[in-house]
Scaffold this motif. Structure first.
Motif, mmCIF file in Angstrom:
data_model
loop_
_atom_site.group_PDB
_atom_site.id
_atom_site.type_symbol
_atom_site.label_atom_id
_atom_site.label_comp_id
_atom_site.label_asym_id
_atom_site.label_seq_id
_atom_site.Cartn_x
_atom_site.Cartn_y
_atom_site.Cartn_z
ATOM 1 N N ALA A 38 -31.793 -23.241 -24.319
ATOM 2 C CA ALA A 38 -30.625 -24.020 -23.894
ATOM 3 C C ALA A 38 -29.455 -23.126 -23.494
ATOM 4 O O ALA A 38 -28.714 -23.439 -22.559
ATOM 5 N N SER A 39 -29.287 -22.009 -24.194
ATOM 6 C CA SER A 39 -28.125 -21.145 -23.937
ATOM 7 C C SER A 39 -28.347 -20.200 -22.762
ATOM 8 O O SER A 39 -27.384 -19.689 -22.184
ATOM 9 N N THR A 40 -29.602 -19.947 -22.418
ATOM 10 C CA THR A 40 -29.974 -19.052 -21.302
ATOM 11 C C THR A 40 -29.244 -17.710 -21.340
ATOM 12 O O THR A 40 -28.819 -17.185 -20.313
ATOM 13 N N GLY A 41 -29.065 -17.188 -22.543
ATOM 14 C CA GLY A 41 -28.488 -15.854 -22.661
ATOM 15 C C GLY A 41 -27.003 -15.800 -22.917
ATOM 16 O O GLY A 41 -26.436 -14.714 -23.065
ATOM 17 N N THR A 42 -26.336 -16.956 -22.973
ATOM 18 C CA THR A 42 -24.891 -16.944 -23.213
ATOM 19 C C THR A 42 -24.560 -16.631 -24.668
ATOM 20 O O THR A 42 -23.425 -16.289 -24.986
ATOM 21 N N LYS A 124 -26.691 -7.749 -21.611
ATOM 22 C CA LYS A 124 -25.885 -7.792 -22.832
ATOM 23 C C LYS A 124 -26.652 -8.480 -23.952
ATOM 24 O O LYS A 124 -26.627 -8.032 -25.105
ATOM 25 N N TYR A 125 -27.344 -9.556 -23.627
ATOM 26 C CA TYR A 125 -28.143 -10.276 -24.622
ATOM 27 C C TYR A 125 -29.193 -9.347 -25.235
ATOM 28 O O TYR A 125 -29.370 -9.311 -26.458
ATOM 29 N N LYS A 168 -18.947 -15.115 -22.219
ATOM 30 C CA LYS A 168 -19.707 -14.985 -20.976
ATOM 31 C C LYS A 168 -19.282 -13.778 -20.148
ATOM 32 O O LYS A 168 -20.090 -13.185 -19.443
ATOM 33 N N TYR A 169 -18.006 -13.429 -20.213
ATOM 34 C CA TYR A 169 -17.508 -12.433 -19.273
ATOM 35 C C TYR A 169 -17.062 -11.124 -19.926
ATOM 36 O O TYR A 169 -16.660 -10.200 -19.235
ATOM 37 N N LEU A 170 -17.151 -11.044 -21.256
ATOM 38 C CA LEU A 170 -16.718 -9.833 -21.944
ATOM 39 C C LEU A 170 -17.692 -8.687 -21.675
ATOM 40 O O LEU A 170 -18.905 -8.825 -21.879
#
Length: 222
Positions: A38-42, A124-125, A168-170
């Motif tokens: 569900a998060s797809t890596g977020t 990042k993930y 998401k953007y850090l």
């Protein structure tokens, strides 16, 4: 080796909370898969949940170690220093492999984000997952010998790390410049390091009694 795996399974069933741990591990595993998809890596939370069964299996061996049959057995040391890792080592590498390659796949498909941002988020993930797995594996060995101190250190490190992974953007510029294959390779090294450190801690302190707070958790409702 086959007999060793049979013995490992028998030892796990001796734990007073075997059924409960299996149920909880299954719930975390399924929930982890759902959250990760569900998060797809977020966020790396789903991936962490998928590794909870490895920690649960470790607890089963500590529970079995307190059995009267094991306490008087010559294999008592192996119940903490050998048999747990017959289970956690393959599980950790298989779980990491599936997650890493799934997120490598996500980095190559279309998404609402830009291609560059999607790629950076998946890199990042993968880095965050490897580091968190390392910490989980070390904690799983240390908490049974010093619950309070290891838990405080674990929380201080892990909460900010998960928080960073959820942004998401850090640091996307930094991770966007990284090779995802290198990230996967480093992740494998982090998982391996976590397993080695976990084994080392277990071997160094196996003779010490289990921490009283950890013992309560293992034996509660037994």
């Amino acid at each position: 080796m086959v007999n060793d795996y049979k013995n490992a399974f028998k030892l796990m069933t001796l734990s007073p909370k075997f059924k409960m741990q299996v149920i909880l591990a299954s719930i975390f595993f399924v929930l982890g898969i759902f959250l990760d998809i569900a998060s797809t890596g977020t966020t790396v939370t789903g991936g962490v949940y998928i590794f909870i069964p490895a920690i649960s299996m470790m607890e089963l061996f500590y529970g079995a170690n307190e059995s009267g049959l094991i306490k008087s057995s010559p294999i008592r040391k192996k119940t903490l220093t050998y048999y747990p890792f017959l289970v956690t080592v393959p599980y950790s590498f298989i779980a990491y492999t599936l997650l890493a390659f799934y997120h490598a796949y996500l980095s190559r498909i279309d998404s609402p984000m830009s291609v560059v941002d999607e790629y950076a988020m998946q890199v990042k993930y993968i880095y965050a997952l490897g580091l968190l797995v390392l910490l989980l594996l070390v904690y799983s060995a240390a908490c049974y010998k010093g619950f309070v101190l290891s838990t405080i250190i674990f929380i201080i490190i892990v909460i900010p790390l998960i928080g960073c992974s959820q942004s998401k953007y850090l640091f996307l510029d930094f991770f966007g410049a990284q090779d995802i294959n290198v990230a996967i390779g480093i992740g494998y090294l982090l998982v391996l390091l976590g397993l080695v450190l976990s084994m080392t801690i277990t071997r160094l302190f196996y003779f010490r009694d289990i921490d009283r707070l950890s013992m309560r958790g293992i034996m509660k409702n037994a």
